[in-house]
Design a protein around this motif. Structure first.
Motif, PDB file in Angstrom:
ATOM      1  N   UNK A  15      46.737  38.010  46.014  1.00 51.21           N
ATOM      2  CA  UNK A  15      46.231  37.724  44.549  1.00 51.21           C
ATOM      3  C   UNK A  15      45.336  36.682  44.711  1.00 51.21           C
ATOM      4  N   UNK A  16      43.976  37.247  44.247  1.00 44.54           N
ATOM      5  CA  UNK A  16      43.072  36.231  44.118  1.00 44.54           C
ATOM      6  C   UNK A  16      43.311  35.293  43.054  1.00 44.54           C
ATOM      7  N   UNK A  17      43.018  34.122  43.193  1.00 41.68           N
ATOM      8  CA  UNK A  17      43.130  32.845  42.327  1.00 41.68           C
ATOM      9  C   UNK A  17      42.055  32.260  41.866  1.00 41.68           C
ATOM     10  N   UNK A  63      49.731  29.407  36.113  1.00 40.12           N
ATOM     11  CA  UNK A  63      49.159  28.451  35.077  1.00 40.12           C
ATOM     12  C   UNK A  63      48.879  27.250  35.541  1.00 40.12           C
ATOM     13  N   UNK A  64      50.044  26.400  36.316  1.00 39.20           N
ATOM     14  CA  UNK A  64      49.926  25.306  37.022  1.00 39.20           C
ATOM     15  C   UNK A  64      49.034  25.178  38.100  1.00 39.20           C
ATOM     16  N   UNK A  65      48.951  26.360  38.785  1.00 37.45           N
ATOM     17  CA  UNK A  65      47.853  26.456  39.905  1.00 37.45           C
ATOM     18  C   UNK A  65      46.489  26.819  39.526  1.00 37.45           C
ATOM     19  N   UNK A  83      59.212  36.876  35.134  1.00 42.51           N
ATOM     20  CA  UNK A  83      57.821  36.790  34.715  1.00 42.51           C
ATOM     21  C   UNK A  83      57.586  35.434  33.911  1.00 42.51           C
ATOM     22  N   UNK A  84      58.448  34.761  33.283  1.00 41.62           N
ATOM     23  CA  UNK A  84      58.218  33.509  32.804  1.00 41.62           C
ATOM     24  C   UNK A  84      57.909  32.610  33.976  1.00 41.62           C
ATOM     25  N   UNK A  85      58.493  32.557  34.884  1.00 42.60           N
ATOM     26  CA  UNK A  85      58.498  31.725  36.075  1.00 42.60           C
ATOM     27  C   UNK A  85      56.948  32.044  36.683  1.00 42.60           C
ATOM     28  N   UNK A  86      56.599  32.945  36.877  1.00 40.79           N
ATOM     29  CA  UNK A  86      55.217  33.508  37.570  1.00 40.79           C
ATOM     30  C   UNK A  86      54.176  32.789  36.572  1.00 40.79           C
ATOM     31  N   UNK A  87      54.388  32.964  35.295  1.00 46.74           N
ATOM     32  CA  UNK A  87      53.268  32.670  34.159  1.00 46.74           C
ATOM     33  C   UNK A  87      53.090  31.179  34.470  1.00 46.74           C
TER      34      UNK A  87
END
Length: 178
Positions: free
Chosen positions: A176-178, A122-124, A114-118
């Motif tokens: 997932x839409x970004x 966030x970076x993307x 979860x921390x990694x995907x957060x």
């Protein structure tokens, strides 16, 4: 020994991480059908992969470390979805967590994925990326839950898409839409 209150830091991956990242990945190559690679890698063989994930742009590598020991607990990537130019605004994402850092593993290290995907998403956020895709070899309930938590929705399954350990494996695809 890490304290039960150990903190986790997420940062961009770097060259100094290559050996630990290769070790984590090789665990999944040897022990699971989570990746369809079938032969382990040396760090030098993985170097082009590491270099294909710079600190900026749509193709990122985020690394989670224990702040006390600096041990690498896992990593997440966004990589090109497909090589053709029209796919440039799409990425494929992956998360690999060190075996002893998965949920239910070492106390104090829950939620590394979860921390990694957060951090990755966030970076993307400021990048020209329209969609993220994730292929999850089945069964993999932990990965399915993680992706659902981040708003990925199921779009279909490729049946018996890969053969490893003498059997065929399905791959469920999520977007997932970004």
């Amino acid at each position: 020994m890490a304290s039960e209150r150990s903190e986790v830091q997420v940062r961009a991956g770097a060259g100094r991480d290559l050996e630990a990242l290769t070790e984590i990945y090789n665990h999944y190559v040897r022990e699971t059908a989570i990746t369809f690679d079938t032969a382990i890698f040396t760090p030098e063989e993985r170097r082009p992969w590491l270099l294909s994930h710079p600190e900026d742009g749509p193709h990122r590598l985020m690394v989670a470390t224990d702040t006390a020991s600096q041990e690498i607990l896992g990593y997440a990537t966004s990589s090109p979805y497909r090589p053709k130019p029209a796919y440039a605004t799409s990425v494929e994402t992956s998360v690999y967590v060190a075996p002893d850092s998965r949920r239910g593993g070492t106390p104090g290290r829950r939620g590394v994925g979860t921390l990694l995907y957060d951090a990755l998403f966030g970076a993307l956020a400021g990048e020209d990326v329209h969609r993220a895709y994730a292929g999850i070899a089945q069964p993999n309930e932990a990965s399915t839950r993680l992706h659902a938590r981040f708003g990925f929705r199921y779009v279909g399954t490729y049946r018996e898409a890969g053969r490893k350990f003498g059997r065929y494996w399905d791959v469920a695809w999520y977007e997932k839409g970004l």
